[in-house]
Design a protein around this motif. Structure first.
Motif, short mmCIF file in Angstrom:
data_model
loop_
_atom_site.label_atom_id
_atom_site.label_comp_id
_atom_site.label_asym_id
_atom_site.label_seq_id
_atom_site.Cartn_x
_atom_site.Cartn_y
_atom_site.Cartn_z
N ARG A 37 0.85 -1.19 0.00
CA ARG A 37 0.00 0.00 0.00
C ARG A 37 0.89 1.24 0.00
N PRO A 38 1.37 1.66 -1.13
CA PRO A 38 2.31 2.79 -1.16
C PRO A 38 1.62 4.14 -1.08
N LEU A 39 2.37 5.12 -0.61
CA LEU A 39 1.97 6.51 -0.80
C LEU A 39 2.21 6.82 -2.27
N VAL A 40 1.22 7.36 -2.94
CA VAL A 40 1.30 7.59 -4.39
C VAL A 40 1.38 9.08 -4.69
N VAL A 41 2.46 9.47 -5.35
CA VAL A 41 2.56 10.83 -5.88
C VAL A 41 2.04 10.77 -7.32
N PHE A 42 0.98 11.50 -7.58
CA PHE A 42 0.35 11.48 -8.90
C PHE A 42 0.53 12.85 -9.54
N ASN A 43 1.45 12.93 -10.49
CA ASN A 43 1.65 14.17 -11.24
C ASN A 43 0.57 14.25 -12.33
N VAL A 44 -0.51 14.92 -12.04
CA VAL A 44 -1.67 14.88 -12.94
C VAL A 44 -1.47 15.73 -14.18
N THR A 45 -0.51 16.65 -14.17
CA THR A 45 -0.22 17.43 -15.36
C THR A 45 1.20 17.97 -15.29
N ARG A 46 1.79 18.18 -16.44
CA ARG A 46 3.11 18.80 -16.50
C ARG A 46 3.00 20.32 -16.62
N TYR A 47 1.81 20.80 -16.90
CA TYR A 47 1.58 22.23 -17.07
C TYR A 47 1.73 22.97 -15.74
N CYS A 48 2.34 24.14 -15.78
CA CYS A 48 2.46 24.95 -14.57
C CYS A 48 2.48 26.43 -14.97
N ASN A 49 1.90 27.26 -14.15
CA ASN A 49 1.90 28.70 -14.41
C ASN A 49 3.21 29.36 -13.99
N LEU A 50 4.10 28.60 -13.34
CA LEU A 50 5.43 29.09 -12.99
C LEU A 50 6.48 28.23 -13.70
N GLU A 51 7.75 28.62 -13.56
CA GLU A 51 8.83 27.84 -14.16
C GLU A 51 10.00 27.80 -13.17
N CYS A 52 9.78 27.08 -12.08
CA CYS A 52 10.72 27.09 -10.95
C CYS A 52 12.07 26.50 -11.34
N ARG A 53 13.12 27.09 -10.77
CA ARG A 53 14.48 26.72 -11.13
C ARG A 53 14.83 25.30 -10.74
N HIS A 54 14.15 24.74 -9.74
CA HIS A 54 14.52 23.42 -9.24
C HIS A 54 13.43 22.37 -9.48
N CYS A 55 12.52 22.63 -10.42
CA CYS A 55 11.42 21.70 -10.69
C CYS A 55 11.94 20.36 -11.22
N TYR A 56 11.58 19.28 -10.53
CA TYR A 56 12.06 17.95 -10.94
C TYR A 56 11.37 17.45 -12.21
N LEU A 57 10.24 18.08 -12.58
CA LEU A 57 9.51 17.63 -13.75
C LEU A 57 9.72 18.54 -14.96
#
Length: 389
Positions: A37-57
Motif C-alpha cells: 500500500r504505497p503513498l502515491v505521488v500522482f503528477n496529474v499534469t506537466r503544465y504549470c503557471n510558474l517555471e521554478c528553477r529546481h522543478c524535478y519535472l
C-alpha cells in the motif's frame, strides 16, 4: 520524511507511535510502511503557471500531448482505492491548473482515499480554497523557498511570493490544513530562519525542509547545493529550533525530507542526551526503513508512466495505459522493482559500509546524477565514518 518535532519530544511521542504500530492499527503511519500500500505521488499534469528553477519535472506553461485523460485517471484511482493506499499526493506541474482537478479530487475521495495537494499556492483563490475544503482535501503543501525576493527568483515570477502567501491564508481561512515546503540550497539557506518565523507568525502548522534532489531542472542546481559541512549546521539549527518550539508549546511540526541521514543524526544526538529516547527513535527509524522509492512510495507521471519516486524518471516500472496500476506494483518478476525493495544487497561506497543502511539507504537519484551509478553512495550523506562504522 523525518519528523524533528516528534522525534525530539513533541506530542504524540515516539512511544505512542510505536505502540500504534505494534497494535497494527490501520493508521496512515502503519499503512504507509506496508509495501503493498504505497503513498502515491500522482503528477496529474506537466503544465504549470510558474517555471521554478529546481522543478524535478521541468514543468512550464505549455500543455503537453499524451497526458492521461480523465477516464484514465479515474481508472488509476479505482486501483488505488482497491489497494487502500494511505495517501494520494496530487502534484504536477501545478495540479490546480488541471481543468478537471476538482472532479479528480471528488472521485478520489469517493474511493476513501486521503488526498494531499502539492502546489505553488498561487491559484488557491478564496473560492478554490472553499471548494477544496468542501471536497475534503486532507492537506495542502505550498512551496515557499525564501523571503519575498529570493522566492520570486526561484519561481521566476515577480509577485509569486505574495500570491503564494495569499493562497496559504485562503486555504487556512477555508478550514484546510496547510504547510510550507522549503527546498534548501546555498542561494536561500540564509532565509531558512525567516521562513520558519513566517510559519509561526501565520499559524501555519507544518514546515518541511526539503534537501535538494538532483532531478529535472534541479540537476543544474547540484553545484549550488549546500555542502555536507553546511548540512550538519542546518540540521543542528533545526534541532535547536524544534526544541525551542516544543518547549514553548508552539503549534508547529518541523520536518525534513529527502535525506534520511537526518534521522540518524537525531538518533546520535539523543544517544548523548537521552539514551532511552534514542533507542525508541532508532526503532521507529528502522520501521520506516529509510528511502522508500518503489517500496512505500511510487510516482505516476502525467502520461501514465510509473516510476520508483517522483524524482526517479530513468527507470520506468510500467504504464497505466497498458495495465492496471496494482499489477505493476505487485509484479514480482519486475527486476528493477525487486532490486529496489532489497537495495541493501546492491549499495556501494559509504552506504554499503554504513551500519544504519536499513534505516536510511541514501538517495539513489543523487548517487546516479553525481556518479552515474544508482547504487553508489549518496553524495549528500554528511555523517562521518566514525558515526556510521
Amino acid at each position: 520524511m523525518i519528523n524533528f518535532t516528534k522525534l525530539l519530544g513533541g506530542t504524540p511521542g515516539v512511544s505512542e507511535m510505536l505502540k500504534a504500530v505494534s497494535r497494527k492499527k490501520h493508521s496512515a503511519l502503519y499503512v504507509a510502511c506496508n509495501a503493498s500500500r504505497p503513498l502515491v505521488v500522482f503528477n496529474v499534469t506537466r503544465y504549470c503557471n510558474l517555471e521554478c528553477r529546481h522543478c524535478y519535472l521541468k514543468s512550464r506553461d505549455k500543455l503537453i500531448k499524451g497526458e492521461l485523460s480523465l477516464a484514465q485517471i479515474k481508472k488509476v484511482l479505482d486501483s488505488l482505492g482497491e489497494m487502500e493506499i494511505p495517501v494520494l499526493l496530487l502534484s504536477g506541474g501545478e495540479p490546480l491548473a488541471h481543468k478537471d482537478i476538482f472532479t479528480i479530487i471528488e472521485y478520489a475521495k469517493s474511493k476513501n482515499i486521503r488526498v494531499g495537494l502539492s502546489t505553488n499556492g498561487t491559484l488557491i483563490t478564496k473560492p478554490a480554497a472553499c471548494r477544496l475544503n468542501a471536497l475534503g482535501v486532507d492537506y495542502v503543501g505550498v512551496s515557499i523557498d525564501g523571503k519575498r525576493q529570493r522566492h520570486d527568483y526561484f519561481r521566476r515570477m515577480k509577485g509569486a511570493y505574495e500570491r503564494s502567501i495569499r493562497g496559504i491564508r485562503n486555504a487556512q481561512d477555508a478550514g484546510l490544513k496547510a504547510g510550507v515546503r522549503f527546498t534548501i540550497t546555498k542561494l536561500n539557506a540564509a532565509d531558512l530562519p525567516a521562513v520558519i518565523d513566517m510559519c509561526l507568525k501565520e499559524n501555519i502548522p507544518r514546515f518541511c525542509m526539503y534537501h535538494l534532489v538532483y532531478a529535472g531542472r534541479g540537476t543544474a542546481l547540484a553545484a549550488e547545493d549546500i555542502d555536507n559541512a553546511q548540512r550538519r549546521q542546518v540540521v543542528d539549527f533545526l534541532i535547536r529550533r524544534t526544541q525551542e518550539c516544543n518547549a514553548q508549546g508552539k503549534n508547529i511540526e518541523i520536518l525534513s525530507v529527502d535525506n534520511h541521514a537526518d534521522g540518524i543524526y537525531i538518533y546520535l544526538y539523543l544517544k548523548q542526551k537521552n539514551p532511552a529516547k534514542a533507542k525508541e527513535v532508532l526503532r521507529l527509524l528502522k520501521f520506516h526503513g529509510g528511502c522508500s522509492a518503489a517500496s512505500k512510495v511510487v510516482d505516476v507521471s502525467p502520461d501514465g508512466n510509473v516510476f520508483p519516486c517522483q524524482f526517479w524518471h530513468e527507470d520506468m516500472l510500467g504504464s497505466v495505459k497498458e495495465e492496471d496500476f496494482y499489477r505493476i506494483w505487485l509484479n514480482r518478476s519486475n527486476r528493477k522493482l525487486q532490486k529496489l525493495r532489497h537495495k541493501a544487497q546492491y549499495l556501494k561506497g559509504k552506504c554499503s559500509r554504513c551500519r544504519y543502511q536499513a534505516y536510511c539507504g541514501g538517495c539513489r537519484v543523487r548517487a546516479f546524477t553525481v556518479y552515474g551509478d544508482f547504487w553508489q553512495e549518496d553524495p549528500c550523506c554528511y555523517l562521518e565514518e566514525k558515526e556510521i562504522g
